[in-house]
Design an enzyme around this catalytic site. Structure first.
Site, PDB file in Angstrom:
ATOM      1  N   SER A  52       0.835  -1.200   0.000  1.00 62.61           N
ATOM      2  CA  SER A  52       0.000   0.000   0.000  1.00 62.61           C
ATOM      3  C   SER A  52       0.872   1.253   0.000  1.00 62.61           C
ATOM      4  CB  SER A  52      -0.929   0.000   1.219  1.00 62.61           C
ATOM      5  OG  SER A  52      -1.634   1.221   1.312  1.00 62.61           O
ATOM      6  N   TYR A  53       1.816   1.298   0.910  1.00 59.88           N
ATOM      7  CA  TYR A  53       2.694   2.455   1.018  1.00 59.88           C
ATOM      8  C   TYR A  53       3.547   2.623  -0.234  1.00 59.88           C
ATOM      9  CZ  TYR A  53       6.236   5.593   2.968  1.00 59.88           C
ATOM     10  OH  TYR A  53       7.083   6.656   3.191  1.00 59.88           O
ATOM     11  N   SER A  54       4.132   1.516  -0.713  1.00 58.55           N
ATOM     12  CA  SER A  54       5.016   1.592  -1.877  1.00 58.55           C
ATOM     13  C   SER A  54       4.262   2.034  -3.124  1.00 58.55           C
ATOM     14  CB  SER A  54       5.687   0.236  -2.123  1.00 58.55           C
ATOM     15  OG  SER A  54       6.539  -0.101  -1.051  1.00 58.55           O
TER      16      SER A  54
END
Length: 277
Positions: A158-160
């Protein structure tokens, strides 16, 4: 205050300004005479940041806001405009991991919350400040993009995904507003000990052994120095970088060579060329 600062009386809006890198940059720009909009979700952290800036003789306005909600962003911007005038510099320093762990085991809503905060929040802030910047034909937008923007990051999908999207958002928006003398860039602040480091440690096995070990080392070392981050942020927000837009620049890059040239091309974009040396 610094004499003859290039940021004197500039209206600078910073998200994620209650703690971590956002607060660090807010204090630095306030010390140079800028009028700071402190935007975050924690009232206690905002009040403390505003108090610190006040004690150093600076000017700041605390703006309680969830960047996932565009109505809240618009309301916060209206308050800040009345305090400092139209925003000339926007620094998006907010961030959240969303889901930590393998995608196959993720909680979909937690995964999407990370996208909404990191990418959606940046879009909301850009959308809110752009009309004033376009009217003035001047503006600086800096999106902080951490690990994951230029390379994969296992168990942090999600963050990447959001970090890579932020870099492409900066590239695309840079093209849209280039003729209006608005520069949009991404800044990788380098590994830094923040509350997000504690999130990795709390996630434990879900983060993976390598990420956990790196977080524990970062907890001890502190990571990139404040001076490195502040120097790059100043450069990207100053007239010295008017010839640069759509870049993805890390504190660890040899970015000072860009002050007089942008000839390095793809090395400083999402399609950056990575060297082993």
């Amino acid at each position: 205050m610094a004499e003859a600062s290039e940021f004197l009386d500039q209206a600078v809006l910073i998200s994620g300004a209650g703690r971590g890198i956002g607060k660090r940059l807010a204090l630095a720009f306030a010390a140079e005479g800028a009028r700071i909009g402190l935007l975050a979700r924690s009232r206690a952290e905002l009040d403390l940041a505003q108090l610190e800036i006040s004690h150093m003789g600076g000017q700041a306005l605390a703006l309680l806001c969830d960047v996932r909600d565009y109505a809240q962003v618009e309301a916060a911007l209206e308050r800040f405009r009345a305090f400092a005038g139209p925003v000339r510099i926007l620094i998006c320093a907010h961030g959240a991991f969303g889901w930590i762990g393998p995608l196959a085991a993720c909680e979909p809503q937690a995964w999407m919350d990370g996208i909404a905060t990191n990418l959606g929040g940046a879009m909301h802030l850009c959308r809110a400040v752009l009309p004033d910047m376009l009217e003035a034909r001047a503006g600086k937008i800096v999106l902080l993009a951490g690990p994951g923007a230029a390379s994969p990051r296992r168990n942090f999908s999600s963050y990447s995904a959001a970090q890579a999207a932020l870099a492409r958002l900066a590239e695309t928006l840079a093209e849209e507003v280039r003729e209006a003398n608005i520069q949009v860039n991404c800044m990788n602040p380098g590994p830094t000990y923040t509350s997000m480091t504690d999130d990795i440690i709390a996630a434990g096995e879900r983060a993976g052994a390598e990420e956990l070990e790196a977080a524990l080392r970062l907890q001890s070392s502190g990571g990139a120095t404040p001076e490195e981050q502040i120097e790059l942020a100043r450069f990207l927000c100053s007239p010295r970088s008017n010839h640069l837009s759509g870049m993805l620049i890390s504190v660890s890059d040899k970015w000072r060579k860009l002050e007089h040239s942008r000839s390095q091309g793809a090395m400083f974009t999402l399609r950056r060329i990575l060297h082993s040396s």
